[in-house]
Enzyme design. Structure first.
Site, short mmCIF file in Angstrom:
data_model
loop_
_atom_site.label_atom_id
_atom_site.label_comp_id
_atom_site.label_asym_id
_atom_site.label_seq_id
_atom_site.Cartn_x
_atom_site.Cartn_y
_atom_site.Cartn_z
N LYS A 163 0.87 -1.19 0.00
CA LYS A 163 0.00 0.00 0.00
C LYS A 163 0.89 1.22 0.00
O LYS A 163 1.99 1.20 0.55
CB LYS A 163 -0.90 0.00 1.23
CG LYS A 163 -1.98 1.07 1.26
CD LYS A 163 -3.15 0.77 0.35
CE LYS A 163 -4.25 0.09 1.05
NZ LYS A 163 -5.46 -0.25 0.41
N1 GLU Z 1 -7.32 -0.34 -2.75
C1 GLU Z 1 -8.12 -1.53 -2.83
C2 GLU Z 1 -8.17 -2.28 -1.51
O1 GLU Z 1 -7.95 -1.72 -0.48
C3 GLU Z 1 -7.76 -2.41 -4.01
C4 GLU Z 1 -6.40 -2.97 -4.04
C5 GLU Z 1 -6.07 -3.62 -5.38
O2 GLU Z 1 -6.94 -3.80 -6.21
O3 GLU Z 1 -4.91 -3.93 -5.54
O4 GLU Z 1 -8.49 -3.43 -1.47
#
Ligand code: GLU
Length: 430
Positions: free
Chosen positions: A120
């Site tokens: 992230k």
């Molecule tokens: N930001 C999204 C989550 O928290 C998607 C992550 C992704 O698709 O890689 O799950």
């Protein structure tokens, strides 16, 4: 950057809305580890991210002034496959938050049995303060700064708070230009015309709705008689509300940052524009009653879906929640202490790492489509999403039934078992 010690995040603190994602994530890990036979060394390794990249992102503003922003990419664990997770643009982005959120991505991918680990990142910036051109320049420079740590086989970002399909398109273009080859698989959540997947945008909300439907069935309620309140009417909240409305539930209340609207006979969820479709439309909508966001959380409904930001259900309001079931649309909306209160009050909480995992699941489908250079139809995406969600749901439900644990503990047990087994099997190098 300096390694965060376990002490920083394990410290016992009073429950405040400032509880960091990392604190919550580590406490949850410890709790889950106590239920299963898992090597202490593996748990210790999983408390820490593998790597955290911190970069400066200089931006020339439209007026010619230069401003320098700080960006991060936390890579928690990749034992099961490339790091995977969103990039958020939000003023409160910091290293610790990214690490906690990257840890949740490791569990989210594992609970869905996807061949990905957790990552992230983001930039500490308020995207509302930037013009479209500024956002594009900022994103391109960020992609350049992260060039060595991302890639289709290394780390695959996606949209998150404050970023969208267009942001991913710029990121993918910047990366591709530098590599000298079009590389759609470096990010997911792109527009379909450049290798994005149909249904990706709706997927997190859709999975929240699928899981809500299954939970209602599990508790022998009737979807047609179920009332729902949704905090946050962005992509996740609006898609969840609309799907549940379509399947027969009554969505009585929804909200955006400015406030909530309430109709005891059920809102027209398609008529209310989502916050990103038309900002201000939710709180400006002519509904029988206007409420505050806090009041929405305490409504006497069957299902409460917090789908806005983290830490909204805390020790301060958990005793006042009147819903009979909570399904987490946002990442980390419930603090650790609030979770214990809901457990004591027998209010089941279906955790984020299962409920909103449709996003990363369709991201996985997108990544496969990019590798194969072949696009799937929307029907195929939705059918496969449905079957992946049901598979994960039943793995988690089995743990709930056999161990008598909460839904969150059960999801963590499924995920931690998979990650720890992979770690044990691969061993420690050197
Ligand atoms: N930001 C999204 C989550 O928290 C998607 C992550 C992704 O698709 O890689 O799950």
């Amino acid at each position: 950057m300096s390694q965060l010690t376990s002490k920083d995040a394990d410290a016992t603190e009073t429950d405040e809305s400032s509880e960091s994602a990392l604190m919550t994530a580590r406490r949850q890990l410890k709790r889950a580890a106590a239920h299963i036979d898992v090597d202490d060394g593996v748990v210790e390794r999983l408390k820490h991210p593998t790597k955290v990249q911190r970069v400066s992102v200089p931006l020339k503003r439209d007026d010619g002034e230069l401003e320098v922003f700080t960006g991060f990419r936390a890579q928690h664990d990749d034992v099961r496959g490339p790091y995977k997770g969103g990039l958020r643009y939000h003023p409160e982005v910091n290293a610790e938050e990214c690490i906690g959120l990257s840890m949740w991505m490791t569990w989210k991918c594992a609970v869905m049995d996807l061949p990905f680990g957790g990552g992230k990142g983001g930039i500490a910036v308020d995207p509302k303060r930037l013009s479209n051109e500024e956002k594009e320049r900022l994103t391109r420079r960020f992609a350049e700064e992260l060039r060595d740590v991302v890639g289709p086989k290394q780390d695959v970002p996606a949209p998150d708070m404050g970023t969208d399909a267009q942001t991913m398109a710029w990121f993918m273009d910047a990366y591709s230009m530098q590599r000298g080859e079009t590389t759609p698989g470096v990010v997911t959540g792109k527009p379909p015309v450049i290798g994005g997947s149909y249904g990706r945008e709706e997927a997190p909300g859709r999975s929240v709705a699928i899981v809500t439907r299954e939970a209602i069935d599990y508790y022998d309620w009737n979807l047609d008689e179920t009332t729902v309140a949704v905090q946050g009417y962005g992509s996740v909240g609006a898609n969840a509300a609309r799907a549940l409305d379509e399947w027969g539930a009554d969505v009585l209340a929804v909200s955006d940052v400015d406030g909530a609207i309430f109709d005891p006979r059920g809102l027209d969820t398609k008529g209310v524009m989502a916050h990103d479709e038309r900002p201000g439309m939710v709180s400006g909508y002519e509904a029988p009653q206007q409420l505050s966001n806090e009041e929405l959380l305490e409504l006497d409904v069957d299902v409460l879906i917090p789908a806005a930001v983290g830490n909204v259900l805390t020790a301060n309001n958990a005793d006042d929640v009147e819903a009979d079931l909570i399904v987490e649309g946002a990442n980390g909306p419930t603090t650790f202490a609030a979770d214990s209160i809901f457990e004591r009050r027998d209010i089941p909480v279906i955790p984020d790492i299962l409920a909103n995992a449709g996003g990363v699941t369709v991201s996985y489908f997108e990544w496969l489509q990019d590798i194969n250079r072949r696009q799937w139809t929307l029907d195929r995406v939705n059918n496969e999403l449905e079957s992946e969600m049901l598979k994960a749901w039943s793995a988690v439900r089995d743990e709930v039934e056999t161990r008598g644990v909460t839904w969150r503990d059960a999801a963590y047990i499924v995920a931690l078992n998979r990650v720890a087994t992979a770690k044990g099997t691969r061993g420690l190098w050197p």
